[in-house]
Design a protein around this motif. Sequence first.
Motif, short mmCIF file in Angstrom:
data_model
loop_
_atom_site.label_atom_id
_atom_site.label_comp_id
_atom_site.label_asym_id
_atom_site.label_seq_id
_atom_site.Cartn_x
_atom_site.Cartn_y
_atom_site.Cartn_z
N ILE A 134 0.86 -1.19 0.00
CA ILE A 134 0.00 0.00 0.00
C ILE A 134 0.89 1.24 0.00
N GLU A 135 0.63 2.15 -0.91
CA GLU A 135 1.34 3.43 -0.93
C GLU A 135 0.30 4.54 -0.87
N ALA A 136 0.51 5.52 0.00
CA ALA A 136 -0.50 6.55 0.21
C ALA A 136 0.14 7.87 0.59
N GLY A 137 -0.66 8.93 0.55
CA GLY A 137 -0.21 10.26 0.96
C GLY A 137 -0.04 10.36 2.46
N LYS A 138 0.41 11.51 2.92
CA LYS A 138 0.73 11.73 4.33
C LYS A 138 -0.48 11.48 5.24
N ARG A 139 -1.63 12.06 4.89
CA ARG A 139 -2.81 11.90 5.75
C ARG A 139 -3.23 10.44 5.83
N GLU A 140 -3.28 9.77 4.69
CA GLU A 140 -3.70 8.38 4.66
C GLU A 140 -2.69 7.48 5.39
N TYR A 141 -1.40 7.81 5.27
CA TYR A 141 -0.39 7.03 5.98
C TYR A 141 -0.59 7.13 7.49
N ASP A 142 -0.81 8.34 7.98
CA ASP A 142 -1.05 8.52 9.42
C ASP A 142 -2.30 7.76 9.87
N GLU A 143 -3.35 7.79 9.05
CA GLU A 143 -4.57 7.05 9.37
C GLU A 143 -4.29 5.54 9.40
N ALA A 144 -3.47 5.07 8.44
CA ALA A 144 -3.14 3.65 8.39
C ALA A 144 -2.38 3.22 9.64
N VAL A 145 -1.43 4.02 10.09
CA VAL A 145 -0.66 3.69 11.29
C VAL A 145 -1.56 3.66 12.51
N ASP A 146 -2.48 4.63 12.62
CA ASP A 146 -3.43 4.62 13.72
C ASP A 146 -4.25 3.33 13.72
N GLY A 147 -4.65 2.90 12.51
CA GLY A 147 -5.43 1.68 12.39
C GLY A 147 -4.63 0.45 12.77
N LEU A 148 -3.33 0.42 12.40
CA LEU A 148 -2.48 -0.72 12.75
C LEU A 148 -2.30 -0.81 14.26
N VAL A 149 -2.09 0.32 14.92
CA VAL A 149 -1.92 0.32 16.38
C VAL A 149 -3.21 -0.13 17.07
N ALA A 150 -4.36 0.35 16.57
CA ALA A 150 -5.63 -0.04 17.17
C ALA A 150 -5.89 -1.53 17.00
N LYS A 151 -5.45 -2.09 15.88
CA LYS A 151 -5.74 -3.50 15.56
C LYS A 151 -4.72 -4.46 16.17
N TYR A 152 -3.42 -4.07 16.15
CA TYR A 152 -2.36 -5.00 16.56
C TYR A 152 -1.57 -4.54 17.77
N GLY A 153 -1.90 -3.38 18.33
CA GLY A 153 -1.15 -2.88 19.47
C GLY A 153 0.09 -2.10 19.02
N ASP A 154 0.92 -1.73 19.97
CA ASP A 154 2.13 -0.97 19.65
C ASP A 154 3.07 -1.80 18.77
N PRO A 155 3.82 -1.15 17.90
CA PRO A 155 4.76 -1.89 17.04
C PRO A 155 5.85 -2.57 17.87
N ASP A 156 6.39 -3.65 17.33
CA ASP A 156 7.48 -4.35 18.00
C ASP A 156 8.80 -3.60 17.86
N LEU A 157 8.90 -2.77 16.84
CA LEU A 157 10.12 -2.01 16.60
C LEU A 157 9.77 -0.69 15.94
N ALA A 158 10.40 0.39 16.40
CA ALA A 158 10.24 1.70 15.78
C ALA A 158 11.60 2.38 15.74
N ARG A 159 11.96 2.89 14.59
CA ARG A 159 13.27 3.52 14.46
C ARG A 159 13.23 4.61 13.38
N VAL A 160 14.22 5.46 13.40
CA VAL A 160 14.38 6.50 12.38
C VAL A 160 15.69 6.26 11.66
N GLU A 161 15.65 6.28 10.33
CA GLU A 161 16.85 6.04 9.53
C GLU A 161 17.12 7.22 8.61
N GLU A 162 18.39 7.41 8.31
CA GLU A 162 18.79 8.39 7.32
C GLU A 162 18.93 7.70 5.97
#
Length: 223
Positions: A134-162
């Motif tokens: 799935i590829e989406a714009g900024k708003r849809e991406y944020d909505e997708a992440v909210d949905g993933l957290v609501a469905k599966y809980g907090d992510p097992d890993l979160a990081r920032v890369e350059e």
Amino acid sequence: MSKTFMRWIFRIASISILLPASFSNAAPRATAPKAPVIYGFKGAQLGMSLQDLYNLPIEVADTKPASLACSNTQEGRRQGAISSIEEDEIGIVVCQYRLNAGSDTSRATIRIGRGYTDNVNFRFYDGQLFKIYIEAGKREYDEAVDGLVAKYGDPDLARVEEAESTNGQTFSHEIMTWENSSNSVVASEPWVFGGGSVIFRDYLIERKMKLDLNSKYPSDKKM
């Protein structure tokens, strides 16, 4: 950086402070192993059959008629579901939801929260769904992440890369991963482009697919 990502990092930091006090004297407790969570998107679950995907109700935002188009049929290819020659040779099937109103065979738009995207691809190998992209714009991406957290809980890993773009520009992006022994979901936000992607992947099916692909195109024959 998305608000969900920051909330998750803050929560992990808070928990790490409480762990020593809460668990330093706790005796280990035996727990029964849980069956791996099977990740999915709008009813399409990793490992499901192609026929099961055809049978799912179509949830598109368009008012025009839409249908599932797949690369293993002539009609699906006419509508724009295309797979590569290499994918065809090992039986990979690529599917998309497409409009089928007369000559209009453009990609159908899939609702994600308050927005939508027309870039959703399903890949099957040996009759089983092994990847959803799935590829989406900024708003849809944020909505997708909210949905993933609501469905599966907090992510097992979160990081920032350059990372570095094709023109040499350096930018940062966040990556969040939900995973278990058989499948995973990776949400990645490349800030410089203003959008993000979500990829669902079944490790076991994909491993079989790669073995088949490597047997037809062995590494020592590529050069």
